[in-house]
Design an enzyme around this catalytic site. Sequence first.
Site, PDB file in Angstrom:
ATOM      1  N   ASN A  67       1.033  -1.305  -0.035  1.00  0.00           N
ATOM      2  CA  ASN A  67      -0.088  -0.109   0.063  1.00  0.00           C
ATOM      3  C   ASN A  67       0.992   1.250  -0.304  1.00  0.00           C
ATOM      4  O   ASN A  67       1.965   1.375   0.568  1.00  0.00           O
ATOM      5  CB  ASN A  67      -0.889  -0.051   1.187  1.00  0.00           C
ATOM      6  CG  ASN A  67      -1.781  -1.287   1.155  1.00  0.00           C
ATOM      7  OD1 ASN A  67      -1.838  -1.835   0.142  1.00  0.00           O
ATOM      8  ND2 ASN A  67      -2.272  -1.695   2.325  1.00  0.00           N
ATOM      9  N   GLY A  91      -4.892  -9.221   3.561  1.00  0.00           N
ATOM     10  CA  GLY A  91      -5.658  -8.401   2.824  1.00  0.00           C
ATOM     11  C   GLY A  91      -4.868  -8.129   1.467  1.00  0.00           C
ATOM     12  O   GLY A  91      -5.127  -6.902   0.803  1.00  0.00           O
ATOM     13  N   ASN A 129      -8.066 -12.644   5.092  1.00  0.00           N
ATOM     14  CA  ASN A 129      -8.667 -12.195   4.088  1.00  0.00           C
ATOM     15  C   ASN A 129     -10.098 -12.479   4.032  1.00  0.00           C
ATOM     16  O   ASN A 129     -10.567 -13.610   4.622  1.00  0.00           O
ATOM     17  CB  ASN A 129      -8.002 -12.735   2.841  1.00  0.00           C
ATOM     18  CG  ASN A 129      -7.943 -11.903   1.564  1.00  0.00           C
ATOM     19  OD1 ASN A 129      -9.300 -11.766   1.102  1.00  0.00           O
ATOM     20  ND2 ASN A 129      -6.813 -11.653   0.810  1.00  0.00           N
ATOM     21  N   HIS A 159       5.835  -0.473  -2.834  1.00  0.00           N
ATOM     22  CA  HIS A 159       5.191   0.052  -4.213  1.00  0.00           C
ATOM     23  C   HIS A 159       5.164   1.648  -3.831  1.00  0.00           C
ATOM     24  O   HIS A 159       4.539   2.301  -4.664  1.00  0.00           O
ATOM     25  CB  HIS A 159       3.781  -0.323  -4.594  1.00  0.00           C
ATOM     26  CG  HIS A 159       3.864  -1.813  -4.847  1.00  0.00           C
ATOM     27  ND1 HIS A 159       2.646  -2.518  -4.674  1.00  0.00           N
ATOM     28  CD2 HIS A 159       4.573  -2.753  -5.665  1.00  0.00           C
ATOM     29  CE1 HIS A 159       2.609  -3.475  -5.555  1.00  0.00           C
ATOM     30  NE2 HIS A 159       4.078  -3.852  -5.730  1.00  0.00           N
TER      31      HIS A 159
HETATM   32  P1  OAD Z   1      -6.169  -6.228  -4.287  1.00  0.00           P
HETATM   33  O1  OAD Z   1      -7.065  -5.339  -4.564  1.00  0.00           O
HETATM   34  O2  OAD Z   1      -5.675  -7.007  -5.537  1.00  0.00           O
HETATM   35  O3  OAD Z   1      -6.495  -7.517  -3.116  1.00  0.00           O
HETATM   36  C1  OAD Z   1      -7.351  -6.866  -2.239  1.00  0.00           C
HETATM   37  C2  OAD Z   1      -7.363  -8.280  -1.348  1.00  0.00           C
HETATM   38  O4  OAD Z   1      -8.152  -7.693  -0.173  1.00  0.00           O
HETATM   39  C3  OAD Z   1      -8.433  -9.115  -1.830  1.00  0.00           C
HETATM   40  O5  OAD Z   1      -7.853 -10.441  -1.735  1.00  0.00           O
HETATM   41  C4  OAD Z   1      -9.713  -9.009  -1.086  1.00  0.00           C
HETATM   42  O6  OAD Z   1     -10.411 -10.354  -0.595  1.00  0.00           O
HETATM   43  C5  OAD Z   1      -9.109  -8.437   0.359  1.00  0.00           C
HETATM   44  N1  OAD Z   1     -10.153  -7.572   1.322  1.00  0.00           N
HETATM   45  C6  OAD Z   1     -10.863  -6.814   0.820  1.00  0.00           C
HETATM   46  N2  OAD Z   1     -11.509  -6.212   1.805  1.00  0.00           N
HETATM   47  C7  OAD Z   1     -11.034  -6.824   2.764  1.00  0.00           C
HETATM   48  C8  OAD Z   1     -11.018  -6.639   4.254  1.00  0.00           C
HETATM   49  N3  OAD Z   1     -11.944  -5.537   4.658  1.00  0.00           N
HETATM   50  N4  OAD Z   1     -10.324  -7.158   5.182  1.00  0.00           N
HETATM   51  C9  OAD Z   1      -9.563  -8.297   4.662  1.00  0.00           C
HETATM   52  N5  OAD Z   1      -9.476  -8.525   3.537  1.00  0.00           N
HETATM   53  C10 OAD Z   1      -9.901  -7.724   2.473  1.00  0.00           C
HETATM   54  O7  OAD Z   1      -4.984  -5.503  -3.433  1.00  0.00           O
HETATM   55  P2  OAD Z   1      -3.617  -5.939  -3.543  1.00  0.00           P
HETATM   56  O8  OAD Z   1      -3.219  -7.440  -3.379  1.00  0.00           O
HETATM   57  O9  OAD Z   1      -2.849  -5.174  -2.594  1.00  0.00           O
HETATM   58  O10 OAD Z   1      -0.094  -2.196  -7.083  1.00  0.00           O
HETATM   59  O11 OAD Z   1      -2.903  -5.461  -4.768  1.00  0.00           O
HETATM   60  C11 OAD Z   1      -1.629  -5.766  -5.063  1.00  0.00           C
HETATM   61  C12 OAD Z   1      -1.205  -4.729  -5.863  1.00  0.00           C
HETATM   62  O12 OAD Z   1      -2.164  -4.517  -7.265  1.00  0.00           O
HETATM   63  C13 OAD Z   1      -1.287  -3.122  -5.558  1.00  0.00           C
HETATM   64  O13 OAD Z   1      -0.107  -2.846  -4.636  1.00  0.00           O
HETATM   65  C14 OAD Z   1      -1.401  -2.150  -6.816  1.00  0.00           C
HETATM   66  C15 OAD Z   1      -2.293  -3.069  -7.650  1.00  0.00           C
HETATM   67  O14 OAD Z   1      -2.253  -3.058  -8.827  1.00  0.00           O
HETATM   68  C16 OAD Z   1       0.452  -1.258  -8.220  1.00  0.00           C
HETATM   69  O15 OAD Z   1      -0.421  -0.099  -8.191  1.00  0.00           O
HETATM   70  C17 OAD Z   1       1.887  -1.262  -8.597  1.00  0.00           C
END
Ligand code: OAD
Length: 248
Positions: free
Chosen positions: A103, A188, A214, A120
């Site tokens: 994040n 998350g 998650n 990032h």
């Molecule tokens: P994602 O948006 O891909 O995934 C979010 C995750 O959080 C999912 O698996 C959801 O199920 C989970 N989730 C949502 N709400 C939640 C809650 N209240 N409690 C627990 N879990 C929850 O986000 P990232 O994995 O962070 O990169 O994405 C990785 C990267 O993709 C980011 O850093 C960004 C994006 O493109 C760049 O911008 C370079």
Amino acid sequence: MNDLIQKAAQDLVSAKKAIALTGAGISVESGIPPFRGPGGLWEKIDPLEFAHIDAFMKDPAKVWNFFIKEMKELLDNARPNDAHKSLARLEELGIVKTIITQNVDGLHQIAGNTDVIEFHGNFAWQRCLDCDERFETIKLDVSQIPPRCSCGGIYKPDCVFFGEIIPPHHLLRSEQVASACTIMLVIGTSAEVHPAALMPVIAKQAGAKVIEINLEKTFLTQKTSDYIIMGKAGEIMKRLTSEVERLL
Ligand code: OAD
């Protein structure tokens, strides 16, 4: 779920070195939408059109107007939620040593964690494309788009866009802490973006326990995670931390 929270609390209390890998899901309860899944940012805009470095270089005003300005408003006002606060408490208790976060919202540091690897980058800062000066996002005048540095150069958030490399020192240090930890909490993240998603795999291969928190199962759940606690990060982390405090 109660059983798993108790199990995780015991695992954390006996851990020699716990670290966390966090993703957008940990900040959802702070009002910041995730990227993927229902309500995700990439449902509304195409990342290749707005979050790729080539798109930014081609038309910075477009990317500022339709993506970055909105992010700025969201992130300027976001506050840590119970999940961030719990990780800060777990550091105070001497359990969590380092956080690797994907994040860019800076909420772990605001909550009080002191060793945060911003894989990032951080949206709190802008970098001038010409002179490389950094400027605080909160002080930025966005009445003119794209915002410009006093040298005339365009500001770009000091974050990793698609098509850019992870700052090598962040990557190297993340690999080091992942391979040296005894527990990794993975909170998350969809684990769809590499190389961040490889950190739990590195931890697992080095003998650590991997515990996912998650709303849903991810690519890690089947083969990499020891177990997953399903639910909202804020709620689970608060209960988990209370349980750790009870056991100590
Ligand atoms: P994602 O948006 O891909 O995934 C979010 C995750 O959080 C999912 O698996 C959801 O199920 C989970 N989730 C949502 N709400 C939640 C809650 N209240 N409690 C627990 N879990 C929850 O986000 P990232 O994995 O962070 O990169 O994405 C990785 C990267 O993709 C980011 O850093 C960004 C994006 O493109 C760049 O911008 C370079």
